[in-house]
Design a protein around this motif. Structure first.
Motif, PDB file in Angstrom:
ATOM      1  N   ALA A 283      52.602  30.303  35.352  1.00 19.24           N
ATOM      2  CA  ALA A 283      53.200  30.537  36.579  1.00 19.24           C
ATOM      3  C   ALA A 283      52.382  31.386  37.498  1.00 19.24           C
ATOM      4  N   LYS A 284      51.500  32.375  37.011  1.00 12.87           N
ATOM      5  CA  LYS A 284      50.670  33.061  37.752  1.00 12.87           C
ATOM      6  C   LYS A 284      49.205  33.153  37.333  1.00 12.87           C
ATOM      7  N   PRO A 285      48.465  32.216  37.799  1.00 12.61           N
ATOM      8  CA  PRO A 285      47.026  32.155  37.320  1.00 12.61           C
ATOM      9  C   PRO A 285      46.292  33.678  37.463  1.00 12.61           C
ATOM     10  N   PHE A 286      45.357  33.786  36.898  1.00 10.92           N
ATOM     11  CA  PHE A 286      44.498  34.888  36.635  1.00 10.92           C
ATOM     12  C   PHE A 286      43.056  34.511  37.310  1.00 10.92           C
ATOM     13  N   ASN A 287      42.561  35.397  38.180  1.00 15.84           N
ATOM     14  CA  ASN A 287      41.448  35.333  38.919  1.00 15.84           C
ATOM     15  C   ASN A 287      40.403  36.315  38.644  1.00 15.84           C
ATOM     16  N   VAL A 288      39.206  36.106  38.405  1.00 23.00           N
ATOM     17  CA  VAL A 288      38.138  37.156  38.568  1.00 23.00           C
ATOM     18  C   VAL A 288      37.162  36.686  39.731  1.00 23.00           C
ATOM     19  N   ARG A 289      37.111  37.779  40.667  1.00 24.37           N
ATOM     20  CA  ARG A 289      36.311  37.535  41.768  1.00 24.37           C
ATOM     21  C   ARG A 289      34.928  38.275  41.501  1.00 24.37           C
ATOM     22  N   VAL A 290      33.890  37.737  41.564  1.00 25.25           N
ATOM     23  CA  VAL A 290      32.496  38.285  41.125  1.00 25.25           C
ATOM     24  C   VAL A 290      31.580  37.787  42.284  1.00 25.25           C
ATOM     25  N   LYS A 291      31.309  38.741  43.211  1.00 28.49           N
ATOM     26  CA  LYS A 291      30.552  38.396  44.369  1.00 28.49           C
ATOM     27  C   LYS A 291      31.175  37.454  45.317  1.00 28.49           C
ATOM     28  N   ASP A 292      30.454  36.322  45.532  1.00 26.63           N
ATOM     29  CA  ASP A 292      31.360  35.097  46.429  1.00 26.63           C
ATOM     30  C   ASP A 292      31.721  34.079  45.198  1.00 26.63           C
ATOM     31  N   ILE A 293      32.001  34.394  44.300  1.00 25.18           N
ATOM     32  CA  ILE A 293      32.332  33.524  43.120  1.00 25.18           C
ATOM     33  C   ILE A 293      33.813  33.788  42.423  1.00 25.18           C
ATOM     34  N   LYS A 294      34.587  32.722  42.378  1.00 25.26           N
ATOM     35  CA  LYS A 294      36.028  32.696  41.845  1.00 25.26           C
ATOM     36  C   LYS A 294      36.112  32.251  40.347  1.00 25.26           C
ATOM     37  N   VAL A 295      36.319  32.754  39.409  1.00 25.82           N
ATOM     38  CA  VAL A 295      36.511  32.312  37.981  1.00 25.82           C
ATOM     39  C   VAL A 295      38.015  32.440  37.998  1.00 25.82           C
ATOM     40  N   ALA A 296      38.951  30.998  37.657  1.00 25.42           N
ATOM     41  CA  ALA A 296      40.160  30.975  37.912  1.00 25.42           C
ATOM     42  C   ALA A 296      40.636  30.465  36.504  1.00 25.42           C
ATOM     43  N   VAL A 297      41.514  31.202  35.858  1.00 18.27           N
ATOM     44  CA  VAL A 297      41.999  30.846  34.489  1.00 18.27           C
ATOM     45  C   VAL A 297      43.590  30.908  34.458  1.00 18.27           C
ATOM     46  N   LEU A 298      44.291  30.458  33.335  1.00 19.36           N
ATOM     47  CA  LEU A 298      45.286  30.500  33.017  1.00 19.36           C
ATOM     48  C   LEU A 298      45.670  31.296  31.852  1.00 19.36           C
ATOM     49  N   GLY A 299      44.803  31.346  30.675  1.00 17.90           N
ATOM     50  CA  GLY A 299      44.990  31.999  29.701  1.00 17.90           C
ATOM     51  C   GLY A 299      43.867  31.715  28.752  1.00 17.90           C
ATOM     52  N   THR A 300      42.832  32.556  28.583  1.00 24.62           N
ATOM     53  CA  THR A 300      41.445  32.188  27.865  1.00 24.62           C
ATOM     54  C   THR A 300      40.701  33.446  27.484  1.00 24.62           C
ATOM     55  N   HIS A 301      39.739  33.127  26.767  1.00 24.41           N
ATOM     56  CA  HIS A 301      38.709  34.251  26.483  1.00 24.41           C
ATOM     57  C   HIS A 301      37.309  33.816  27.244  1.00 24.41           C
ATOM     58  N   PHE A 302      36.933  34.803  27.785  1.00 23.70           N
ATOM     59  CA  PHE A 302      35.422  34.284  28.265  1.00 23.70           C
ATOM     60  C   PHE A 302      34.857  35.607  28.976  1.00 23.70           C
ATOM     61  N   ASN A 303      33.375  35.307  28.919  1.00 21.83           N
ATOM     62  CA  ASN A 303      32.503  36.656  29.224  1.00 21.83           C
ATOM     63  C   ASN A 303      31.902  36.061  30.786  1.00 21.83           C
ATOM     64  N   ILE A 304      31.788  37.335  31.584  1.00 20.89           N
ATOM     65  CA  ILE A 304      31.005  37.147  32.751  1.00 20.89           C
ATOM     66  C   ILE A 304      29.893  38.103  33.103  1.00 20.89           C
ATOM     67  N   MET A 305      28.774  37.797  33.211  1.00 20.60           N
ATOM     68  CA  MET A 305      27.483  38.674  33.073  1.00 20.60           C
ATOM     69  C   MET A 305      26.944  38.529  34.556  1.00 20.60           C
ATOM     70  N   ALA A 306      27.053  39.745  35.355  1.00 17.78           N
ATOM     71  CA  ALA A 306      27.096  39.355  36.792  1.00 17.78           C
ATOM     72  C   ALA A 306      26.166  40.591  37.301  1.00 17.78           C
ATOM     73  N   TYR A 307      25.141  41.042  36.696  1.00 20.17           N
ATOM     74  CA  TYR A 307      24.418  42.340  37.204  1.00 20.17           C
ATOM     75  C   TYR A 307      23.447  42.108  38.256  1.00 20.17           C
ATOM     76  N   ASN A 308      23.378  42.885  39.333  1.00 11.83           N
ATOM     77  CA  ASN A 308      22.512  42.664  40.433  1.00 11.83           C
ATOM     78  C   ASN A 308      21.129  42.316  40.214  1.00 11.83           C
ATOM     79  N   ASP A 309      20.763  42.711  39.257  1.00 12.07           N
ATOM     80  CA  ASP A 309      19.077  42.638  38.775  1.00 12.07           C
ATOM     81  C   ASP A 309      19.001  41.478  37.821  1.00 12.07           C
TER      82      ASP A 309
END
Length: 386
Positions: free
Chosen positions: A237-263
């Motif tokens: 009922a309440k999706p989980f969103n990760v905002r990274v720069k101008d990117i949106k990662v939308a999930v319900l329930g899951t395992h994931f890794n985000i690598m978003a270093y500026n360099d």
């Protein structure tokens, strides 16, 4: 070495029956063809690329096997592609680093140790700063175990195992505007936080996560910089969103890794379990377990990957899969809090292997030196030389 001997050594090596002396002889024979591949007789010796690929498979299998010998062992292995890739087998047991190397190489590196290490660097550890909604800051690595702060209906606690846990009182109504906290790790730091909804987040070095002290409304939104591994609590009922720069990662329930270093050249999202939707502008794509989404220049590319490599940092080691020296130095610079300086031509070697993140910087560099790349450590600077 005669060609017949070479073929016998290849058979022994691929069957796992080669001795250290056999391996040294085999690798020396391979090296003799590095600058003169026209001398390689594929009719007699086989296709060189295929032999290298089969050797790489053996290396990956060896990396996956547990090490039971309590004494460190080292055996050098090279891969002989156009960029003279170096493959290193590293077996881990606890905090010790187990590697294979020819004994005289090990002795030579020990002798070099005093010359190249002026100021060794300890590995990173659990360090972070928690910035509360009112702007006050808590140094988490020195904070006492127990209650850190009470924010509205949410309590913030530091646990014995070194993580911050947010606990929201579900029986009380959240009043007033949403308050946001930010947890930030320095170079040489990492930390783990449990969010108010029970979601778990591991933060790598030089990273930050901004999140509300209570998830109100129809969605759960957080903002990430750097790198983080997420295990999201399920709530359809309440999706989980990760905002990274101008990117949106939308999930319900899951395992994931985000690598978003500026360099880094791209933002990489790697999915281990469940499903996520990647969105950048008008472009979106779905990830399945075992896939990685690479976002760069308004484009989302989906590839199949070894997920263990993406989350190796969270499990306590570096995992190099044909990584070049620049990519490796970025990881070491973040974890050991060092600056990297290149003197002369940047080596174009590639590396395959695993190294514990619990060891001193000099130990990691000595392992890499088995492939003839040279380093010095001076005042928390890694100086790379040909």
């Amino acid at each position: 070495m005669q060609k017949e001997e070479f073929l016998q050594l290849i058979d022994k090596y691929l069957a796992g029956q080669a001795t250290a002396a056999d391996k040294e002889q085999l690798l020396n024979f391979f090296e003799s063809f590095q600058g003169d591949t026209d001398e390689w007789d594929e009719i007699v010796l086989g296709v060189k690329q295929e032999l290298e690929d089969r050797m790489l498979t053996n290396i990956r299998q060896a990396i996956a096997e547990p090490a039971f010998n309590a004494q460190p062992r080292v055996i050098k292995l090279h891969f002989f592609r156009n960029v003279a890739a170096a493959a290193i087998i590293l077996l881990l047991s606890g905090t010790a680093v187990y590697h294979w190397c020819i004994k005289n190489e090990q002795q030579k590196l020990v002798a070099q140790n005093k010359a190249i290490v002026k100021h060794d660097v300890e590995p990173g550890d659990n360090r972070a700063v928690l910035t509360l909604a009112n702007g006050s800051k808590l140094i988490l690595d020195s904070a006492k175990i127990g209650l850190l702060n009470q924010s509205g209906n949410t309590s913030i606690n530091k646990t014995q195992d070194g993580q911050v846990v947010y606990t929201a009182d579900k029986d009380q109504q959240q009043n007033g505007p949403v308050a946001y906290n930010t947890i930030s790790t320095p170079r040489g730091g990492q930390y783990r936080v449990v969010l108010p909804d029970g979601s778990k987040v591991w933060l790598n070095s030089a990273s930050s996560l901004k999140f509300p002290t209570a998830f109100t409304g129809n969605e759960r939104d957080v903002e990430l910089t750097g790198e983080g591994y997420f295990e999201v609590a399920k709530n359809k009922a309440k999706p989980f969103n990760v905002r990274v720069k101008d990117i949106k990662v939308a999930v319900l329930g899951t395992h994931f890794n985000i690598m978003a270093y500026n360099d880094e050249a791209a933002v990489k999202t790697t999915l281990l379990e469940g499903s996520v939707k990647l969105t950048q502008g008008n472009i979106s794509n779905l990830l399945k377990p075992g896939q990685q989404g690479i976002i760069n220049d308004k484009n989302i590319k989906i590839i199949d990957v070894d997920t263990d490599e993406a989350v190796a940092w969270k499990n306590g080691f570096f995992d190099f899969e044909r990584a070049n020296i620049q990519d490796i130095m970025k990881q070491l610079s973040r974890w050991y809090g060092t600056e990297v300086i290149y003197e002369g031509k940047i080596p174009d070697d590639e590396f395959v292997g695993k190294i514990s993140r619990d060891v001193k910087l000099s130990q990691v560099l000595h392992i890499l030196e088995l492939s003839h790349v040279r380093f010095r450590i001076e005042n928390k600077k890694i100086i790379v030389t040909p």
